[in-house]
Each structure stands twice: as structure tokens, then as C-alpha cells.
Design an enzyme around this catalytic site. Structure first.
Site, PDB file in Angstrom:
ATOM      1  N   ASP A  34       0.858  -1.179   0.000  1.00  0.00           N
ATOM      2  CA  ASP A  34       0.000   0.000   0.000  1.00  0.00           C
ATOM      3  C   ASP A  34       0.899   1.235   0.000  1.00  0.00           C
ATOM      4  O   ASP A  34       1.670   1.431   0.934  1.00  0.00           O
ATOM      5  CB  ASP A  34      -0.875  -0.050   1.268  1.00  0.00           C
ATOM      6  CG  ASP A  34      -2.069   0.863   1.163  1.00  0.00           C
ATOM      7  OD1 ASP A  34      -1.961   1.907   0.487  1.00  0.00           O
ATOM      8  OD2 ASP A  34      -3.101   0.537   1.767  1.00  0.00           O
ATOM      9  N   ASP A 128      -2.999   2.539  -5.949  1.00  0.00           N
ATOM     10  CA  ASP A 128      -1.969   2.572  -4.904  1.00  0.00           C
ATOM     11  C   ASP A 128      -1.850   1.293  -4.088  1.00  0.00           C
ATOM     12  O   ASP A 128      -1.266   1.306  -3.017  1.00  0.00           O
ATOM     13  CB  ASP A 128      -2.224   3.756  -3.963  1.00  0.00           C
ATOM     14  CG  ASP A 128      -3.544   3.624  -3.213  1.00  0.00           C
ATOM     15  OD1 ASP A 128      -4.361   2.785  -3.603  1.00  0.00           O
ATOM     16  OD2 ASP A 128      -3.724   4.369  -2.241  1.00  0.00           O
ATOM     17  N   GLU A 129      -2.415   0.186  -4.600  1.00  0.00           N
ATOM     18  CA  GLU A 129      -2.357  -1.055  -3.830  1.00  0.00           C
ATOM     19  C   GLU A 129      -2.110  -2.240  -4.738  1.00  0.00           C
ATOM     20  O   GLU A 129      -2.540  -2.241  -5.891  1.00  0.00           O
ATOM     21  CB  GLU A 129      -3.698  -1.328  -3.134  1.00  0.00           C
ATOM     22  CG  GLU A 129      -3.990  -0.459  -1.960  1.00  0.00           C
ATOM     23  CD  GLU A 129      -5.288  -0.872  -1.296  1.00  0.00           C
ATOM     24  OE1 GLU A 129      -5.657  -2.060  -1.402  1.00  0.00           O
ATOM     25  OE2 GLU A 129      -5.919   0.000  -0.694  1.00  0.00           O
TER      26      GLU A 129
END
Length: 376
Positions: A34, A128-129
DNA sequence: TCTGGGGTCCTAGGACCC
DNA sequence: TCTGGGGTCCTAGGACCC
């Protein structure tokens, strides 16, 4: 933008962290990565003079919400989804930056490229992950450390990583000590560590479920995991009831989804002030249909169901949809069906949001190589 | 102080067919 | 004439995620 140093690319591949090839199925080891305050971190690279200050990425309109807040701003109670007007009151000294999603998409792609150079099995979740499958690696912890270092080295971005025997445990572990976290948990370890935490800690248990559980006197994950399944089934239905209890016990058998097929595409907009009546709404519907169809056509996507979405001034949401005989993506059809649906709905109150959607997207034509495999 | 945009999945009810 | 069950498709609403 810095490139990935050649000597870092593929390091994990060639190294002893590598997957162990043997007959027995190895225990599952997943990592969840993350990126810390991703949009803000990207903006700070463009504007380093803002480092250390409360920075808030948010739109400018009267109804904008915060997309991301720096950790300095979070100390003032400003988080993702906080209304921007409220954020300004809570933290007037914050620097507000307009979001630039094209840029974030580009930077995200760079990060995912680094990950793909490091591991074979990757599930990208949003910008974003990502989940990594490290099962069979001789040293999964070392491999995850290496991935974290490679992202930092290649992009200058910091991330938090969680390791565990399931996606759920890995995800919760990555959240546990961010920013710059690195946490490995077993299932029992996760249960123990979060026994006293709110059920809302678990992705999939949202505010509504937390409230319902609270009304039943179930306020912690420990309590939820110990609640009789029958009781939860009665409260939440047979499937959801059993599911909630499993989540609280950190039971999760999901595999990585290496690729996903898009099922719908939509465009929607919230007005700075509420609109009234079809005459005000129709031009907006027209514009949204056009934006949507341009994108559908560019990607050669077609869908059989055309729908609209309205949110009224009381925040109630209403949708209407119509399925056609064939999949479409042309402006004439989408606009016509959408405007018929809007006319039929004829909203009785002021409207704050209008959206257009095409769903039931046809599956993309398989590549020639896939067709070959199908016939074999 | 009100509450974005782009998605996915689940549920429930009705139509329709066998 | 009444009563079924199962399966699929469709629509509407809602919870949830990033």
C-alpha cells in the site's frame, strides 16, 4: 523520472528468494503493498518545498471532498472523504492541491512495473495497492523487503507492506503500522492483535454493518468471531451472516485475481448547486453521454444495458436502466435511451448528481493465441 | 459542515419458461 | 382449476472499496 536501475530489475528472480519448485503445495504467503498517502507523496515530489507541511489533495468546488491528506494534515482530523469545506475549517493553514489523476495514473504504472519486474503473481487494486503471491518463496519476508526497497529506489515512493497467509491478513497487516510499515502476521496473531478492535477494521465491514453490530452489542472483532453463526444469519441473512463471522476470525481463502474484466463504465457529476427540471438536466446528460461514448469507442467496448443515476437534494439515489437486444457504444443510442429514462423518471426534487452508465460490457475478443488454446 | 467519482457485489422481487 | 419448484434474466437499491 528515475528509471529502475538495471541491477535491481529481476534481482528477486535470480536470487535465492525465488519460488521453490516442488510437488507439495507450499503454504500460502501473500503480501499486500500500500503506497503511503500516495497522491500527496507524488505531489510532494513535484513540490518538495511543501514537505513537512499539512498538505491536502482536494477539488476546489463547494462540494469537493478530500482525496488524500498528508500525515501532518491527518493530525488535524482531515482524512480521505472529508468535505473540503470542513478540511479548511479544521486546518486552515493546510496547502490545498488540486488532484491530477492523469499524473497519478502514470506514477502508479511506474510502481506496478517495478512490482512486475520483481514478482510473477500480482493483483493490482486501484492506483496505490497490490497483492503479491509469495507462496513457495524460500524467503518471502526477504523478498517483500526487497520489493519495498526497489519501489523506494526506483520511484522515491514509500509504501507499507503486510505479510500473511491470506489476502485479508496481509491487508490488515499492511494497515497496522503505516506509514513505512512492514508487518508479518499469522492468522492467530491477527486475531489476537485485533480482538479488541472495531469490526470496521476489516475491509468488507463498513459503517452500516458496524452500526448494526453495535446495536446488537457486538462491538469488537473478538466478540464478532465468538458470536453464534445462527444469530448472525438471523441478523444479516444466511450468506452475509456466515461471511461476517469468518472475516472476524480472519478466515479467507480468496486467491489473487491476476486479471479482471471490466463489467461497466460510467460518467457522473455532482453539481455545484442543485439543478431542477429536465431542461437543466438534459444538456448535462448529453455531455456525460458523449464523454462516456468517446471512451467506450476508443477501447472498443460495448454494453447491452444503458442506465442513468440521480442523487436528489435529500441525498437519496435513484437508478433506471434498460437492456437492449445488442451491445452498443454509439452516442446516438446511449443518449437516446438515457434521455428517455431521465424523462420517465422526471425527478420531483432538486438534483445534485447525474450519471450515465453502460453495463453488461461484452467480453473483449480473445487474442489469437487464446483462441488457439480454446480449440485444443 | 454535510457527504466525489468510478467501480464491484449482493439482495430481493417480478417476469417468464420448463 | 389449482398448485409446485427451479432456473434465468432483468431492474432497483444499497453496502462497500479505492
Amino acid at each position: 523520472m528515475e528509471r529502475v536501475p538495471a541491477d535491481l530489475v529481476g534481482k528477486v528472480r535470480s536470487h535465492s528468494y525465488r519460488r521453490d519448485v516442488s510437488d507439495a503445495k507450499p503454504p500460502r504467503v501473500y503480501a499486500h503493498l500500500d503506497l503511503d498517502a500516495f497522491y500527496v507523496s507524488v505531489e510532494l515530489q513535484r513540490r518538495p518545498e511543501l514537505r513537512g507541511l499539512p498538505v491536502v489533495v482536494a477539488g476546489s468546488g463547494p462540494r469537493a471532498v478530500v482525496t488524500t491528506a498528508s500525515y501532518e494534515a491527518r493530525r488535524f482530523g482531515v482524512f480521505s472523504a472529508t468535505p473540503a469545506s470542513r478540511a479548511r475549517r479544521l486546518c486552515p493553514q493546510a496547502v490545498f492541491v488540486a488532484p491530477d489523476f492523469d499524473h497519478y495514473r502514470e506514477r502508479s504504472r511506474q510502481v506496478m512495473d517495478v512490482l512486475r519486474a520483481q514478482v510473477d503473481l500480482l493483483e493490482v487494486v486501484g492506483l496505490d495497492e497490490a497483492y503479491l503471491d509469495l507462496s513457495g518463496y524460500a524467503r518471502p519476508r526477504a523478498a517483500a523487503r526487497q520489493v519495498k526497497a526497489a519501489v523506494q529506489q526506483a520511484t522515491g515512493l514509500c509504501c507499507s507492506i503486510g505479510l500473511g497467509p491470506s489476502k485479508l491478513v496481509a491487508k490488515v497487516a499492511s494497515d497496522a503500522e503505516k506509514p513505512d510499515g512492514f508487518v508479518e502476521l499469522t492468522r492467530a496473531g491477527a486475531r489476537e492483535r485485533f480482538a479488541g478492535a472495531s469490526p470496521g477494521l476489516i475491509p468488507g465491514i463498513g459503517p452500516k454493518s458496524v452500526e448494526r453490530l453495535k446495536r446488537e452489542g457486538i462491538e469488537t472483532l473478538g466478540a464478532l468471531g465468538e458470536t453464534a453463526e445462527m444469530r448472525l444469519r438471523e441478523l444479516f441473512g444466511p450468506r452475509m451472516g456466515a461471511h461476517l463471522r469468518s472475516l472476524a476470525r480472519f478466515e479467507d481463502e480468496r486467491e489473487l485475481e491476476l486479471s479482471r474484466v471490466r463489467k461497466s463504465e460510467s460518467r457522473e457529476t455532482t453539481f455545484d448547486r442543485d439543478l431542477r427540471g429536465l431542461a437543466e438536466l438534459m444538456p448535462v446528460l448529453e455531455r456525460l453521454s458523449e464523454q462516456l461514448c468517446v471512451d467506450l469507442e476508443r477501447h472498443e467496448r460495448r454494453g447491452r444495458t444503458v442506465g442513468i443515476k440521480l442523487r436528489l437534494d435529500d441525498f437519496s439515489t435513484h437508478t433506471r436502466a434498460r437492456s437492449l437486444l445488442v451491445a452498443v457504444n454509439d452516442l446516438d443510442t446511449v443518449r437516446r435511451v438515457a434521455s428517455e429514462l431521465l424523462s420517465e423518471l422526471d425527478p420531483p426534487r432538486p438534483v445534485r448528481l447525474l450519471g450515465v452508465r453502460v453495463a453488461g460490457l461484452d467480453v473483449p475478443a480473445p487474442a489469437p493465441s487464446d483462441q488457439l488454446e480454446l480449440t485444443l
